[in-house]
Design an enzyme around this catalytic site. Structure first.
Site, PDB file in Angstrom:
ATOM      1  N   SER A   1     -13.658  34.885  30.627  1.00  0.00           N
ATOM      2  CA  SER A   1     -12.536  34.217  31.301  1.00  0.00           C
ATOM      3  C   SER A   1     -12.326  34.847  32.670  1.00  0.00           C
ATOM      4  O   SER A   1     -12.695  36.010  32.889  1.00  0.00           O
ATOM      5  CB  SER A   1     -11.262  34.395  30.462  1.00  0.00           C
ATOM      6  OG  SER A   1     -10.126  33.993  31.193  1.00  0.00           O
TER       7      SER A   1
ATOM      8  N   TYR B   1      -4.858  39.518  26.000  1.00  0.00           N
ATOM      9  CA  TYR B   1      -5.898  38.515  26.293  1.00  0.00           C
ATOM     10  C   TYR B   1      -6.802  38.997  27.426  1.00  0.00           C
ATOM     11  O   TYR B   1      -8.025  38.991  27.297  1.00  0.00           O
ATOM     12  CB  TYR B   1      -5.271  37.166  26.653  1.00  0.00           C
ATOM     13  CG  TYR B   1      -6.300  36.070  26.850  1.00  0.00           C
ATOM     14  CD1 TYR B   1      -6.899  35.445  25.755  1.00  0.00           C
ATOM     15  CD2 TYR B   1      -6.705  35.678  28.120  1.00  0.00           C
ATOM     16  CE1 TYR B   1      -7.857  34.457  25.923  1.00  0.00           C
ATOM     17  CE2 TYR B   1      -7.665  34.693  28.301  1.00  0.00           C
ATOM     18  CZ  TYR B   1      -8.239  34.077  27.200  1.00  0.00           C
ATOM     19  OH  TYR B   1      -9.199  33.099  27.379  1.00  0.00           O
TER      20      TYR B   1
HETATM   21  N1  LIG Z   1      -9.013  26.826  27.866  1.00  0.00           N
HETATM   22  C1  LIG Z   1      -9.009  27.721  28.829  1.00  0.00           C
HETATM   23  O1  LIG Z   1      -8.241  27.637  29.816  1.00  0.00           O
HETATM   24  C2  LIG Z   1      -9.981  28.878  28.773  1.00  0.00           C
HETATM   25  C3  LIG Z   1     -10.146  29.632  29.947  1.00  0.00           C
HETATM   26  C4  LIG Z   1     -11.006  30.725  29.928  1.00  0.00           C
HETATM   27  C5  LIG Z   1     -11.700  31.036  28.766  1.00  0.00           C
HETATM   28  N2  LIG Z   1     -11.514  30.290  27.647  1.00  0.00           N
HETATM   29  C6  LIG Z   1     -12.232  30.697  26.436  1.00  0.00           C
HETATM   30  O2  LIG Z   1     -13.090  29.671  26.012  1.00  0.00           O
HETATM   31  C7  LIG Z   1     -13.265  29.753  24.589  1.00  0.00           C
HETATM   32  C8  LIG Z   1     -13.080  28.371  23.986  1.00  0.00           C
HETATM   33  O3  LIG Z   1     -11.720  27.975  24.188  1.00  0.00           O
HETATM   34  P1  LIG Z   1     -11.265  26.447  24.291  1.00  0.00           P
HETATM   35  O4  LIG Z   1     -10.561  26.317  25.581  1.00  0.00           O
HETATM   36  O5  LIG Z   1     -12.379  25.533  23.941  1.00  0.00           O
HETATM   37  O6  LIG Z   1     -10.107  26.433  23.218  1.00  0.00           O
HETATM   38  P2  LIG Z   1     -10.028  25.859  21.731  1.00  0.00           P
HETATM   39  O7  LIG Z   1     -10.427  24.426  21.733  1.00  0.00           O
HETATM   40  O8  LIG Z   1      -8.674  26.233  21.264  1.00  0.00           O
HETATM   41  O9  LIG Z   1     -11.155  26.692  20.981  1.00  0.00           O
HETATM   42  C9  LIG Z   1     -10.961  27.994  20.496  1.00  0.00           C
HETATM   43  C10 LIG Z   1     -11.878  28.163  19.303  1.00  0.00           C
HETATM   44  O10 LIG Z   1     -11.797  29.487  18.808  1.00  0.00           O
HETATM   45  C11 LIG Z   1     -11.742  29.393  17.387  1.00  0.00           C
HETATM   46  N3  LIG Z   1     -11.182  30.610  16.787  1.00  0.00           N
HETATM   47  C12 LIG Z   1      -9.992  31.197  17.020  1.00  0.00           C
HETATM   48  N4  LIG Z   1      -9.864  32.299  16.241  1.00  0.00           N
HETATM   49  C13 LIG Z   1     -11.011  32.391  15.508  1.00  0.00           C
HETATM   50  C14 LIG Z   1     -11.491  33.294  14.533  1.00  0.00           C
HETATM   51  N5  LIG Z   1     -10.764  34.357  14.100  1.00  0.00           N
HETATM   52  N6  LIG Z   1     -12.712  33.075  13.984  1.00  0.00           N
HETATM   53  C15 LIG Z   1     -13.462  32.021  14.373  1.00  0.00           C
HETATM   54  N7  LIG Z   1     -13.070  31.116  15.292  1.00  0.00           N
HETATM   55  C16 LIG Z   1     -11.857  31.311  15.847  1.00  0.00           C
HETATM   56  C17 LIG Z   1     -10.853  28.179  17.158  1.00  0.00           C
HETATM   57  O11 LIG Z   1     -11.012  27.767  15.821  1.00  0.00           O
HETATM   58  P3  LIG Z   1      -9.787  27.399  14.828  1.00  0.00           P
HETATM   59  O12 LIG Z   1      -9.917  25.923  14.675  1.00  0.00           O
HETATM   60  O13 LIG Z   1     -10.139  28.142  13.600  1.00  0.00           O
HETATM   61  O14 LIG Z   1      -8.510  27.860  15.461  1.00  0.00           O
HETATM   62  C18 LIG Z   1     -11.510  27.224  18.160  1.00  0.00           C
HETATM   63  O15 LIG Z   1     -12.692  26.688  17.620  1.00  0.00           O
HETATM   64  C19 LIG Z   1     -12.276  30.802  24.104  1.00  0.00           C
HETATM   65  O16 LIG Z   1     -12.943  32.019  23.884  1.00  0.00           O
HETATM   66  C20 LIG Z   1     -11.303  30.953  25.275  1.00  0.00           C
HETATM   67  O17 LIG Z   1     -10.718  32.235  25.317  1.00  0.00           O
HETATM   68  C21 LIG Z   1     -10.684  29.214  27.632  1.00  0.00           C
END
Ligand SMILES: NC(=O)c1ccc[n+]([C@@H]2O[C@H](COP(=O)([O-])OP(=O)(O)OC[C@H]3O[C@@H](n4cnc5c(N)ncnc54)[C@H](OP(=O)(O)O)[C@@H]3O)[C@@H](O)[C@H]2O)c1
Length: 256
Positions: A149, A162
């Site tokens: 991130s 975070y």
């Molecule tokens: N969206 C943003 O602005 C952003 C920015 C920078 C980086 N990111 C990073 O990108 C990645 C994907 O995020 P996204 O935006 O696509 O959000 P998202 O749709 O909420 O995806 C997050 C994923 O992480 C899974 N997860 C959470 N806790 C877990 C655990 N203990 N074990 C296994 N899976 C787990 C969630 O599964 P569940 O269904 O089980 O909750 C979901 O599949 C994340 O690492 C996030 O930090 C996101």
């Protein structure tokens, strides 16, 4: 194609493993792969939501399977990856997307949420990398896309757990990438800004927000380059570098 700046297109990713299989960003990345993979394994915590995600991806003609993966179940990681490699033979691409944002002001009122964020995003993610990369080394090839991130570079008063968890994962991945040089295994570290996904749905959308498809485009481009770190979007790179060197009070005032 300039041979100094660009790789030839990567070998097709036939089998893809997604850790955090319901992640919106990971779905956009998977859908953007060209040529499309033959088999996708969506690994995550909730069988129902994984099955729904699998049904959507299957419409694009891929074979989609699901597997159980909890980033915080450290004791289960060794067995999980051994079983997956035994079942699928080779896995060409791993997308490490599992992550939680926690609460704003994530260290209060008690440390529980902060520790969950650190355990999932740093300890769990690095544990997964430690257990899966030997399988990639043994098969002699493989790519891992790691969702870090912009927060990895910008410590913030608002969410210390975070930003520090992503900083830890980002640094760990860079060192591991160095260790893996010459093995045929590549790590691609992705630093998105604010992306409109389930994770951020409850937050106001800042002007610089992008969609998961924009992140997927940036990754697609980076897979054809020598880059180890990709910003998504790329225009965040220099403002992030500048903000990093500002005094903390000013930086915290400028960040959304
Ligand atoms: N969206 C943003 O602005 C952003 C920015 C920078 C980086 N990111 C990073 O990108 C990645 C994907 O995020 P996204 O935006 O696509 O959000 P998202 O749709 O909420 O995806 C997050 C994923 O992480 C899974 N997860 C959470 N806790 C877990 C655990 N203990 N074990 C296994 N899976 C787990 C969630 O599964 P569940 O269904 O089980 O909750 C979901 O599949 C994340 O690492 C996030 O930090 C996101």
């Amino acid at each position: 194609m300039n041979p100094l700046t660009q790789h030839p297109p990567p070998t097709p990713f036939r089998t893809v493993l997604v850790l955090g299989g319901t992640s919106d960003i990971s779905h956009a990345v998977t859908a953007r792969l060209d040529p499309p993979p033959t088999t996708v394994i969506l690994a995550g915590r909730h069988p129902h939501t994984l099955t729904a995600a699998a049904t959507t991806l299957q419409r694009t003609g891929m074979h989609v399977h699901t597997a159980s993966f909890d980033a915080t179940d450290l004791a289960g990681h060794a067995r999980l990856f051994t079983d997956l490699w035994a079942q699928y033979g080779a896995i060409d691409l791993v997308i490490l997307a599992a992550g939680v944002l926690g609460n704003p002001d994530d260290c209060r009122p008690d440390p529980t949420t902060a520790l969950e964020v650190i355990t999932t995003n740093y300890v769990g993610a690095t544990s997964a990398l430690l257990h899966l990369t030997p399988h990639l080394v043994t098969q002699g090839h493989g790519t891992v896309i790691i969702l870090s991130s912009i927060a990895a570079q910008l410590p913030r008063a608002k969410n210390p757990a975070y930003s520090s968890s992503k900083a830890g994962l980002d640094h760990f991945s860079q060192s591991l990438a160095d260790q893996l040089a010459g093995t045929g295994v590549r790590l691609l570290i992705v630093r998105p800004g604010h992306v409109t996904t389930t994770m951020t749905a409850h937050l106001p959308t800042p002007r610089h927000a992008v969609h998961p498809a924009n992140v997927a485009d940036a990754i697609h481009k980076a897979l054809h380059s020598h880059k180890r770190i990709v910003w998504a979007p790329n225009r965040l790179r220099w403002p992030a570098a500048l903000l990093q060197h500002l005094p903390p009070t000013l930086r915290n005032r400028l960040l959304p």
